[in-house]
Design an enzyme around this catalytic site. Structure first.
Site, short mmCIF file in Angstrom:
data_model
loop_
_atom_site.label_atom_id
_atom_site.label_comp_id
_atom_site.label_asym_id
_atom_site.label_seq_id
_atom_site.Cartn_x
_atom_site.Cartn_y
_atom_site.Cartn_z
N ARG A 252 0.69 -1.20 -0.19
CA ARG A 252 0.57 -0.09 -0.27
C ARG A 252 1.43 1.24 0.01
O ARG A 252 1.99 1.27 0.91
CB ARG A 252 -1.11 -0.39 0.89
CG ARG A 252 -0.28 0.16 2.76
CD ARG A 252 -2.15 0.28 4.14
NE ARG A 252 -0.78 -0.09 5.22
CZ ARG A 252 -0.40 0.04 6.20
NH1 ARG A 252 -0.17 1.58 5.33
NH2 ARG A 252 -0.09 -0.19 7.17
N HIS A 256 -2.34 3.40 6.76
CA HIS A 256 -3.34 2.11 7.08
C HIS A 256 -4.72 3.06 6.89
O HIS A 256 -5.28 2.44 6.01
CB HIS A 256 -3.16 1.43 8.34
CG HIS A 256 -4.53 1.37 8.93
ND1 HIS A 256 -4.72 -0.14 8.44
CD2 HIS A 256 -5.12 1.26 9.79
CE1 HIS A 256 -5.33 -0.24 9.56
NE2 HIS A 256 -6.29 -0.15 10.37
N TYR A 265 6.71 4.48 10.83
CA TYR A 265 7.45 3.26 11.09
C TYR A 265 7.46 2.64 9.83
O TYR A 265 8.37 1.53 9.83
CB TYR A 265 5.71 2.13 11.60
CG TYR A 265 4.62 2.55 10.83
CD1 TYR A 265 4.20 2.50 11.61
CD2 TYR A 265 4.46 1.65 9.69
CE1 TYR A 265 2.15 3.24 11.03
CE2 TYR A 265 3.28 2.22 9.19
CZ TYR A 265 1.90 2.52 9.25
OH TYR A 265 0.95 2.79 8.53
#
Lengths: 356, 333
Positions: A252, A256, A265
């Site tokens: 992706r 998220h 992250y």
């Protein structure tokens, strides 16, 4: 184990055909059809991110980068089959026939978002991770019991394979030989947790071995690899040969959800690199160019048509009547219980008093 | 048909449960049974005995040992046209399936605005007092009454078990059907051979009385009836005993009309006191009959402890002495 499950490709990132197996089925027409589905999904996704930034919809879950995995698999189905998506699979549901307006209403926090058009079997997205896999085996089992050739496909991510329901579903599917395609989109991250922290397994596909389920690992950004692999799995299921596990390796580009910052992250330059080397749309564009079948005017025309569709659907979404509070009460039971009926009445009485 | 034509048989509660399942399996090809050991073994309590032989392995299905899998697959089957009966071997083992119940079975109708529905019956033996191993004896009906979207049914005898299970299997929504272990073979009641219904949401007045209404359900029905009988022999009082039979939705009219007649109430259940369904019964009394009360409502319940190992379960379960003391306290207030 990674040698046993090599990542299979049909068209690589440069747009070159690397597997001749399906050569005769890879027509210019099919390539353009798949490209257009992906373009539509990508344009909608980008628009939704903008709508969220403008405060016109709520938190949005983006899928950009995963179009090939979702669309290649969705087009391998037929009407009457069952789709069990997660909250990130609206490229798949849109392509399978969900209403774009209802999908947009979903991001306005509306139940209508969970209601597909009549005759299109799409479940409300699974929210608790992996729980929808069991419905996919159950619904497919029902088709098998009735002797139809309908199948189910269920989407889930890499993190979902840590959940008990993933293992229970694979086991039920295996034991009862249900016509189910377990379609994993391995995008490498479960929100912030990378695959190597999630599991020691080097592949998701190998997890099918434990359940004696034929499993395959493919380049999830290669729409033809996804399409042909899923089609084969669907055909196996229709023929009564049981479930298949497909691991579609993808990425992706974004975070998220719009509520999360991926740079916290992971190195976002990876996304930029992949846009140039592994993008699902770009590789079909490159393939078509290699076949001298790419026309910029065609792209422009398609973009304009899709923009018009999206803009008019947004208008429809924004003009959609406000939700009625009755929606909360009407569908808890077929007939409301007395407690619910009393609560409706009390709620209404106070509202009337307030409006006087 | 006139009443004398109805064939009746004396049955234990478990036979009533089995009779309902056999009747529904015969009547409707969409009815399936799924569970652990429900097939050739006939269920660990023999609830499904003979059904595998009669209806075959495609209708009476031994599943893998996975409670979430049983309920999750049953949801898929139910949405896609079947009428599954999912047996959970003991209620104390249902916890792995909580997500499937709470986020799917009970919500799919609402989430899909009525497009997808889950006509599913979950059966589970429950309750203490049969010297079962740890965790087998939980009594957690309150966990399910708190789940919006599922009905909670608890028969205490064969007649109710058969009629309620048939009603549950024709209900358009999920029903959890709790079978008190102590009632399985404790008594026999007359059960008609034919199909009949006991309506979900209707309580049963087991014994009429004038001085106090005692509400109970499940295995506590037996203890309550015994305690009341002993007390009535000792004192000149008359107690009304009501088996609620359905815990969601409660029978508001039955609760109100009884309390309005007697002016006193006691509620007996074996589940822990806090969060127990007695509190909902109490609310119904408060909302409907507060000014009819002549004394505070008494509750006799299990403790706010895990149900103990069986060497201690008689200490845990509400005793006849406790039930009698509660009734006397209300009457002597």
């Amino acid at each position: 184990m990674i040698d046993q499950f090599p990542m299979q490709q049909v068209i690589n990132g440069d747009g070159a055909l690397v597997d001749e197996t399906y050569k005769s089925e890879i027509t210019i027409e099919k390539a353009k059809e798949l490209y257009e589905y992906m373009l539509r999904a990508r344009m909608l996704d980008k628009k939704c991110v903008n709508l969220q930034r403008q405060g016109r919809i709520g938190t949005y879950v983006q899928y950009e980068g995963q179009e090939a995995a979702q669309i290649g698999s969705a087009v391998a189905l037929e009407q009457g089959d069952w789709m069990f998506p997660t909250y990130r699979d609206h490229a798949a549901t849109l392509t399978f026939g969900h209403s774009m307006r209802n999908l947009l209403l979903n991001w306005l926090g509306r139940y209508e978002g969970n209601v597909p058009p009549e005759g299109v079997n799409i479940f409300p997205p699974g929210i608790p991770i992996a729980s929808q896999l069991l419905h996919a085996t159950g619904a497919a089992w029902a088709e098998k019991k009735r002797g139809t050739d309908r199948v189910s496909i269920v989407y889930f991510g890499d993190g979902a394979t840590s959940e008990g329901d993933f293992h229970e579903a694979l086991n039920f599917g295996s034991v009862f030989n249900t016509p189910t395609v377990f379609f994993n989109q391995n995008n490498g991250y479960a929100i912030s947790v990378p695959m190597e922290k999630q599991m020691k397994s080097k592949t998701i596909a190998q997890k099918g071995l434990g359940y004696n389920i034929p499993s395959v690992r493919i380049d999830g950004n290669d729409v033809f690899a996804v399409y042909f692999t899923t089609k084969k799995a669907v055909e196996r299921a229709r023929a009564g040969e049981g479930p298949t596990l497909i691991e579609a390796v993808t990425w992706r580009y974004g975070a998220h959800t719009t509520a999360d910052d991926a740079s916290k992250y992971r190195d976002q330059s990876e996304s930029e690199k992949r846009r140039k080397t592994a993008d699902p749309l770009l590789r079909i564009e490159r393939y078509l160019k290699s076949q001298s079948a790419w026309e910029q005017s065609w792209l422009k025309e398609r973009e304009e048509a899709i923009t018009e569709e999206i803009e008019s659907t947004i208008k429809e979404m924004e003009a959609y009547p406000d939700p009625e509070f009755a929606h909360m009460f009407d569908h808890v039971f077929d007939t409301p219980t007395w407690t619910i009926q009393e609560q409706v009445n009390d709620h209404l009485a106070i509202k009337r008093r307030q409006s006087q | 048909m006139n009443a004398t034509d109805v064939k009746v048989k004396k049955m234990t509660m478990i036979e009533g449960v089995r009779d309902a399942m056999r009747l529904m399996l015969k009547e409707n090809d969409d009815v399936l049974i799924l569970g652990e050991d429900v097939g050739i073994n006939g269920g660990v309590f023999r609830a499904t005995e003979g059904l595998y032989e009669e209806f075959g392995e495609d209708r009476v299905i031994d599943t893998p040992l996975a409670e979430s899998g049983i309920i999750g697959n049953s949801i898929g089957l139910a949405v896609n046209g079947f009428r599954p009966i999912a047996e959970i071997q003991f209620l104390g083992f249902i916890y792995p399936a909580f997500n499937q119940l709470m986020t799917h079975a009970t919500r799919l109708r609402q989430r899909s605005m009525g497009r997808y529905t889950v006509p599913l019956v979950v059966r589970a033996p429950y309750g203490a007092g049969v010297r079962a191993p740890e965790i087998h004896s939980d009594s957690v009906e309150g966990l399910f009454t708190q789940m919006p979207g599922i009905k909670v049914v608890v028969p205490s005898n064969a007649y109710d078990a058969k009629g309620l299970l048939i009603a549950s299997l024709e209900d358009p929504d999920p029903v959890i059907f709790l079978e008190p272990l102590r009632c399985y073979r404790s008594s026999r009641t007359e059960v008609p051979d034919e199909k009949y219904y006991v309506d979900i949401g209707k309580a049963s007045v087991l014994k009429e009385g004038e001085d106090i209404s005692v509400f109970t359900w499940g295995a506590m029905v037996m203890d309550t009836m015994k305690a009341v009988k002993e007390l009535e022999e000792k004192r000149n009082i008359s107690c009304e005993v009501i088996d609620l039979r359905t815990l969601y939705p409660l029978d508001k009219e039955a609760i109100a009309s009884s309390v309005q007649k007697t002016g006193r109430a006691a509620i007996v259940h074996e589940a822990p006191a806090t969060g127990g369904v007695s509190n909902d019964v109490l609310s119904v009394i408060n909302d409907t009959s507060f000014l009819y009360l002549r004394s505070p409502i008494e509750r006799v319940t299990g403790f706010d402890t895990p149900v103990p190992v069986y060497s201690l379960e008689q200490e845990y379960l509400p005793s006849s002495a406790k039930i009698q003391a509660a009734i006397e306290k209300a009457i002597d207030f």
